[in-house]
Write an enzyme that holds these catalytic residues in place. Structure first.
Site, PDB file in Angstrom:
ATOM      1  N   GLU A 112       0.826  -1.203   0.000  1.00 29.26           N
ATOM      2  CA  GLU A 112       0.000   0.000   0.000  1.00 29.26           C
ATOM      3  C   GLU A 112       0.866   1.262   0.000  1.00 29.26           C
ATOM      4  OE1 GLU A 112      -2.352  -0.271   3.511  1.00 29.26           O
ATOM      5  OE2 GLU A 112      -3.342  -2.124   2.910  1.00 29.26           O
ATOM      6  N   CYS A 125       3.189   8.369   1.715  1.00 25.41           N
ATOM      7  CA  CYS A 125       3.601   7.376   2.699  1.00 25.41           C
ATOM      8  C   CYS A 125       3.772   6.057   1.955  1.00 25.41           C
ATOM      9  CB  CYS A 125       2.536   7.259   3.792  1.00 25.41           C
ATOM     10  SG  CYS A 125       2.910   6.028   5.054  1.00 25.41           S
ATOM     11  N   CYS A 132       4.757  -7.186   7.426  1.00 24.00           N
ATOM     12  CA  CYS A 132       5.719  -6.716   8.427  1.00 24.00           C
ATOM     13  C   CYS A 132       5.965  -7.826   9.433  1.00 24.00           C
ATOM     14  CB  CYS A 132       5.176  -5.475   9.141  1.00 24.00           C
ATOM     15  SG  CYS A 132       6.348  -4.745  10.324  1.00 24.00           S
ATOM     16  N   CYS A 136       3.542  -6.121  15.939  1.00 28.55           N
ATOM     17  CA  CYS A 136       2.870  -5.227  16.887  1.00 28.55           C
ATOM     18  C   CYS A 136       1.366  -5.554  16.879  1.00 28.55           C
ATOM     19  CB  CYS A 136       3.105  -3.768  16.508  1.00 28.55           C
ATOM     20  SG  CYS A 136       4.856  -3.303  16.533  1.00 28.55           S
ATOM     21  N   CYS A 139      -1.450  -3.271  15.138  1.00 24.14           N
ATOM     22  CA  CYS A 139      -1.213  -2.842  13.762  1.00 24.14           C
ATOM     23  C   CYS A 139      -1.717  -3.900  12.789  1.00 24.14           C
ATOM     24  CB  CYS A 139       0.280  -2.603  13.552  1.00 24.14           C
ATOM     25  SG  CYS A 139       0.767  -2.276  11.851  1.00 24.14           S
ATOM     26  N   GLY A 182       5.616  -2.451   6.680  1.00 25.27           N
ATOM     27  CA  GLY A 182       6.971  -2.935   6.878  1.00 25.27           C
ATOM     28  C   GLY A 182       7.801  -2.095   7.834  1.00 25.27           C
ATOM     29  N   GLU A 183       8.913  -2.671   8.248  1.00 27.14           N
ATOM     30  CA  GLU A 183       9.923  -2.008   9.066  1.00 27.14           C
ATOM     31  C   GLU A 183      11.074  -1.621   8.137  1.00 27.14           C
ATOM     32  OE1 GLU A 183      12.819  -0.487  11.130  1.00 27.14           O
ATOM     33  OE2 GLU A 183      10.876  -0.785  12.103  1.00 27.14           O
ATOM     34  N   SER A 216      11.256   5.699   9.239  1.00 28.21           N
ATOM     35  CA  SER A 216      10.769   5.293  10.552  1.00 28.21           C
ATOM     36  C   SER A 216      11.328   3.932  10.946  1.00 28.21           C
ATOM     37  CB  SER A 216       9.239   5.244  10.560  1.00 28.21           C
ATOM     38  OG  SER A 216       8.773   4.174   9.767  1.00 28.21           O
ATOM     39  N   SER A 239       9.040   4.745  16.301  1.00 22.83           N
ATOM     40  CA  SER A 239       7.707   4.331  16.743  1.00 22.83           C
ATOM     41  C   SER A 239       7.836   3.764  18.148  1.00 22.83           C
ATOM     42  CB  SER A 239       7.143   3.289  15.773  1.00 22.83           C
ATOM     43  OG  SER A 239       6.975   3.846  14.491  1.00 22.83           O
ATOM     44  N   LEU A 240       7.634   4.617  19.131  1.00 22.35           N
ATOM     45  CA  LEU A 240       7.886   4.237  20.528  1.00 22.35           C
ATOM     46  C   LEU A 240       6.661   3.583  21.160  1.00 22.35           C
ATOM     47  CD1 LEU A 240      10.318   4.489  22.461  1.00 22.35           C
ATOM     48  CD2 LEU A 240       9.158   6.459  23.474  1.00 22.35           C
ATOM     49  N   HIS A 241       5.538   4.289  21.187  1.00 16.69           N
ATOM     50  CA  HIS A 241       4.229   3.784  21.612  1.00 16.69           C
ATOM     51  C   HIS A 241       4.112   3.468  23.100  1.00 16.69           C
ATOM     52  CE1 HIS A 241       3.332   3.863  17.443  1.00 16.69           C
ATOM     53  NE2 HIS A 241       4.047   2.791  17.139  1.00 16.69           N
ATOM     54  N   ASN A 315      -6.175   4.223  14.514  1.00 17.53           N
ATOM     55  CA  ASN A 315      -7.193   3.944  13.513  1.00 17.53           C
ATOM     56  C   ASN A 315      -7.594   2.482  13.696  1.00 17.53           C
ATOM     57  OD1 ASN A 315      -8.899   3.984  11.317  1.00 17.53           O
ATOM     58  ND2 ASN A 315      -7.384   4.810   9.900  1.00 17.53           N
ATOM     59  N   CYS A 358      -2.347   1.589   7.975  1.00 16.06           N
ATOM     60  CA  CYS A 358      -1.469   0.724   7.200  1.00 16.06           C
ATOM     61  C   CYS A 358      -1.921  -0.723   7.296  1.00 16.06           C
ATOM     62  CB  CYS A 358      -0.045   0.881   7.731  1.00 16.06           C
ATOM     63  SG  CYS A 358       1.117  -0.216   6.994  1.00 16.06           S
TER      64      CYS A 358
END
Length: 366
Positions: A112, A125, A132, A136, A139, A182-183, A216, A239-241, A315, A358
């Site tokens: 995407e 983006c 991925c 997580c 996600c 993805g990472e 990222s 991306s800490l979260h 989201n 995503c």
């Protein structure tokens, strides 16, 4: 709150996509053209068509490359400008200022990309992997698992599609963020090559400013350190979260390898070398990571650092138990971070009605 998928740092080996001009640096392009029996300088002409002439797609219309001999156009396009991404769906919202594409690659993988137009900029983006492996649990992409790494050209082509879309209205693409599927740092070599294709001066690349590209990561510390040594000036986003290891071990499983202090330490080294603020990405998840004390802890970790917090209203994905924090909780979180002297903004929640998170379009297609 446990993830059901394993953490995958090494992508499965798959058949490689067709070779594309964007996979190659300028010297490799000249060699490839020479190997096809054409003069090496044709490589620069091909590059100018691909990266510079955004009103047409040379892979779809090689006849438009009128500065090349008619007999060379189709063979060169077939050899070096193969079609890499086939559109599956294209959806728009926000008065067509947000457009999301779902692509199918040569081997059936789904990826995407999203183009977002703002009054002062246009940002795309892009994805760096099909799926991925970071697992997580909140996600959509992470819960679909990792299919494979994307090639350099598959990454770059997402940017070129957005640039051509902007050219239709006489506008220009201004920003690229590696925040799609993805990472990025788990596909390090190809992401770095794509970064150079995006930022190299025309005709070798698209010519965007390095500072307009954001890369990222969930916190692959060795790769962050490697990126610090590259001498580039991209923005680093982490991306800490969660500010505490206990919760982050659950929300971001790679935290079991590299803890919060290690991740932030590597980020500060990058910031020191580049003089650029690190963007701390933080998804606001109702009753999970949005507590006032966590805002205070995050503020203490970031106070006095070259950092900016980007709060992301979650989201929600279909069937998920995870939900976005209430606005009142979000406002309190922002207040506490700013009181600690940490610049903080809330991400514009575009694209909810078109499965903007995503991985949502890909999940719906499977």
């Amino acid at each position: 709150m446990t993830t059901t998928l394993p953490l995958v740092l090494d992508a499965p080996r798959r058949t490689a996509p067709p070779r594309h001009l964007a996979d190659l640096d300028p010297a490799e392009r000249r060699a490839a053209v020479s190997a096809l029996g054409r003069p090496a300088y044709r490589a620069k002409q091909l590059s100018a068509h691909y990266f510079g002439r955004l009103n047409s797609d040379p892979s779809a219309d090689p006849a438009g490359m009128t500065d090349l001999p008619a007999a060379d156009r189709a063979p060169l396009a077939e050899a070096l400008l193969p079609r890499l991404l086939t559109p599956v769906r294209s959806v728009a919202c926000d008065d067509d200022s947000t457009r999301k594409w779902l692509w199918r690659t040569f081997d059936g993988a789904l990826v995407e990309s999203v183009l977002m137009r703002y009054p002062d900029r246009a940002t795309v983006c892009i994805s760096s992997q099909a799926g991925c492996g970071m697992a997580c649990p909140f996600c959509a992409t992470g819960q679909n698992g990792l299919t494979r790494n994307l090639s350099t050209a598959e990454i770059v082509e997402q940017v070129m599609v957005a640039a051509r879309e902007m050219a239709k209205t006489g506008d220009r693409l201004s920003n690229v963020v590696f925040m799609g599927m993805g990472e990025p740092l788990a596909n390090y070599k190809r992401v770095l090559a794509a970064f150079h294709r995006i930022t190299d001066a025309p005709p070798d690349g698209l010519g965007l400013s390095q500072r307009s590209v954001t890369i990222s990561t969930v916190g692959l510390v060795p790769a962050i350190k490697r990126l610090t040594g590259e001498g580039i000036n991209a923005t680093l986003a982490v991306s800490l979260h969660a500010p505490d290891d206990e919760l982050r071990d659950t929300l971001v499983p790679v935290n079991s390898r590299w803890k919060v202090a290690e991740v932030l330490g590597a980020a500060w080294e990058y910031a020191e070398r580049t003089g650029r603020r690190v963007s701390i990405e933080y998804a606001m998840i109702k009753d999970v990571n949005d507590h006032p004390w966590r805002a205070d802890l995050l503020g203490r970790l970031l106070a006095g650092r070259l950092a900016h917090v980007n709060l992301i209203p979650l989201n929600p994905t279909p069937g998920s138990d995870w939900d976005a924090s209430p606005k009142s909780v979000e406002r309190e979180f922002v207040h506490r971070l700013r009181a600690a002297g940490v610049p903080t903004t809330v991400r514009d929640t575009r694209g909810r009605e078109i499965d903007g998170a995503c991985g949502q379009l890909a999940a719906a297609e499977v």
